[in-house]
Design a protein around this motif. Sequence first.
Motif, PDB file in Angstrom:
ATOM      1  N   ALA A 319       0.841  -1.195   0.000  1.00  0.00           N
ATOM      2  CA  ALA A 319       0.000   0.000   0.000  1.00  0.00           C
ATOM      3  C   ALA A 319       0.881   1.252   0.000  1.00  0.00           C
ATOM      4  CB  ALA A 319      -0.921   0.019   1.220  1.00  0.00           C
ATOM      5  N   THR A 320       0.404   2.292  -0.675  1.00  0.00           N
ATOM      6  CA  THR A 320       1.195   3.514  -0.837  1.00  0.00           C
ATOM      7  C   THR A 320       1.072   4.406   0.403  1.00  0.00           C
ATOM      8  OG1 THR A 320       0.805   3.461  -3.214  1.00  0.00           O
ATOM      9  CG2 THR A 320       1.567   5.549  -2.278  1.00  0.00           C
ATOM     10  N   ARG A 339       6.679   9.732  -1.436  1.00  0.00           N
ATOM     11  CA  ARG A 339       5.899   8.495  -1.466  1.00  0.00           C
ATOM     12  C   ARG A 339       6.764   7.337  -0.997  1.00  0.00           C
ATOM     13  NH1 ARG A 339       2.181   8.374  -6.844  1.00  0.00           N
ATOM     14  NH2 ARG A 339       1.803   6.313  -5.966  1.00  0.00           N
ATOM     15  N   ALA A 340       6.114   6.422  -0.283  1.00  0.00           N
ATOM     16  CA  ALA A 340       6.805   5.211   0.176  1.00  0.00           C
ATOM     17  C   ALA A 340       5.784   4.077   0.197  1.00  0.00           C
ATOM     18  CB  ALA A 340       7.423   5.439   1.557  1.00  0.00           C
ATOM     19  N   GLN A 341       6.185   2.931   0.751  1.00  0.00           N
ATOM     20  CA  GLN A 341       5.270   1.804   0.897  1.00  0.00           C
ATOM     21  C   GLN A 341       5.235   1.364   2.348  1.00  0.00           C
ATOM     22  OE1 GLN A 341       6.579  -1.186  -1.960  1.00  0.00           O
ATOM     23  NE2 GLN A 341       5.069  -0.444  -3.451  1.00  0.00           N
ATOM     24  N   PRO A 377      -4.483   2.136   0.292  1.00  0.00           N
ATOM     25  CA  PRO A 377      -4.416   0.816  -0.353  1.00  0.00           C
ATOM     26  C   PRO A 377      -4.633   0.898  -1.853  1.00  0.00           C
ATOM     27  CG  PRO A 377      -5.743   0.735   1.648  1.00  0.00           C
ATOM     28  CD  PRO A 377      -5.478   2.175   1.373  1.00  0.00           C
ATOM     29  N   SER A 378      -5.415   1.884  -2.307  1.00  0.00           N
ATOM     30  CA  SER A 378      -5.695   2.036  -3.738  1.00  0.00           C
ATOM     31  C   SER A 378      -4.610   2.813  -4.470  1.00  0.00           C
ATOM     32  CB  SER A 378      -7.041   2.749  -3.939  1.00  0.00           C
ATOM     33  OG  SER A 378      -6.989   4.066  -3.415  1.00  0.00           O
ATOM     34  N   GLY A 379      -3.743   3.499  -3.737  1.00  0.00           N
ATOM     35  CA  GLY A 379      -2.691   4.295  -4.342  1.00  0.00           C
ATOM     36  C   GLY A 379      -3.173   5.617  -4.898  1.00  0.00           C
ATOM     37  N   PRO A 385     -12.365   6.580   1.957  1.00  0.00           N
ATOM     38  CA  PRO A 385     -12.753   5.910   3.208  1.00  0.00           C
ATOM     39  C   PRO A 385     -11.969   4.614   3.387  1.00  0.00           C
ATOM     40  CG  PRO A 385     -14.692   6.677   2.009  1.00  0.00           C
ATOM     41  CD  PRO A 385     -13.530   6.872   1.092  1.00  0.00           C
ATOM     42  N   GLY A 386     -11.485   4.414   4.590  1.00  0.00           N
ATOM     43  CA  GLY A 386     -10.679   3.238   4.882  1.00  0.00           C
ATOM     44  C   GLY A 386      -9.194   3.489   4.865  1.00  0.00           C
ATOM     45  N   ASP A 387      -8.756   4.661   4.336  1.00  0.00           N
ATOM     46  CA  ASP A 387      -7.331   5.006   4.384  1.00  0.00           C
ATOM     47  C   ASP A 387      -6.891   5.216   5.827  1.00  0.00           C
ATOM     48  OD1 ASP A 387      -7.393   4.924   1.664  1.00  0.00           O
ATOM     49  OD2 ASP A 387      -7.074   7.075   1.344  1.00  0.00           O
TER      50      ASP A 387
END
Length: 415
Positions: A319-320, A339-341, A377-379, A385-387
């Motif tokens: 996930a980003t 940006r990272a993971q 999670p979607s990048g 919602p959910g981030d």
Amino acid sequence: MTPLWIAIALLLLPALWLLIAPMRSARTLSDQLHHFEANDTSAEQNVAIFKRRLASLEAAYERGDIDEARFAEDRLELERSLLEDTVIQTKRPLKAATSGKLVVPLVMVSVVVASVFWYQQHGAEGDLTLYAIQQEVRNDPDGSLAMYLERMEAETERQPNNPNVWSLLFPLYRDSGQPEKAAAALERLMEIDGRTPPLLAQLTQLRFFMAERELTPEVQALVDETLEQDPRQPTVLGVLGIYAFDNGDYEVAIDRWRRASANIEDSNTAASLRDGIRVAQQRLGIEPETADVAAAQSPGVRVKVSLDDALVGSVDDDATVFITARDREGELPPLAVVRAQVSELPITVVLDDAAAMSPQAQISQVRDVRLMVRVSPSGQATPQPGDLFGDLENVSVGPISEDEAANVVIDRIFE
């Protein structure tokens, strides 16, 4: 000042005209009111209406539509209504059209007096006087600094509470070699405007050089007071760098000058500080900074990002992670983004101008930022919602230190 008062008079004329205007139509309005009262036929009209309703009521009774009790009740109601509509009410006599004319001049005088008084208390007449003095001295063939000083000193008697008088006198005294008077002007300015960091810094610098570049107890007290309000005040940091350099503490001098140059807006002063840093580095026997190295010392923030233990495992490793710095008011675009993971957490990154999204919005343009970290999670760059996210307010921007980092913990879920 004659043009000023002429302008004020011209502005007052419309207001005075509005006060006089109603008097011009007073006679016409009075005649209309007298005519209306003289020809008022409302009583006769009410009687005529009563008679029509009574005739209608009697006709209904004769046809048998209503009984005698209902007839008597409705007739009594009509008579009461007629009595209420035709009762004679004593009317107040109309006043003459010229009544109250004496009040208008009094109101006009009051408006003029109040306007002039308010302008004298809150207007810029004093500042206009200062500007006029500057122009007169500048245009006078015999104009000189001494003449300007004399005129400005005279204004301190006329405008003792005007901060602009003292803010103009301070550099005049300083540049003419009168440091005591310059310090007195600054202290008077602070009595009016408050002991703000910029004014305290100028007084600190002045007292420092008056004390032959020594941190006397008085100077040290001013340093402490200034840095307590603004730990990154560049003028005071520059003073501390000079003191350290004079005493051979070149490492401290370099540190103070770097912090000062990171927060100073004047390019010439910043260049002088960088020159001082290079001289101090030469004294230490190290290679002086090149332009590239100096650029590496540009202001920024070192950030350490970690994931709260309670959220570990709630998001995939790929996930980003968006690590963003924004201005405190949120008026500018993101100042820096990295940006990272999730798999890289915990991670330490640097947010500086190299991470800017636009040349018009860089982290070096502000002194404090809000750090925002979001796991997507979607990048997607837009929050969903959910981030997961975390943030940290009021993080100071300055020279990036290897030993210091702002800690941001991702500990919430965006809903």
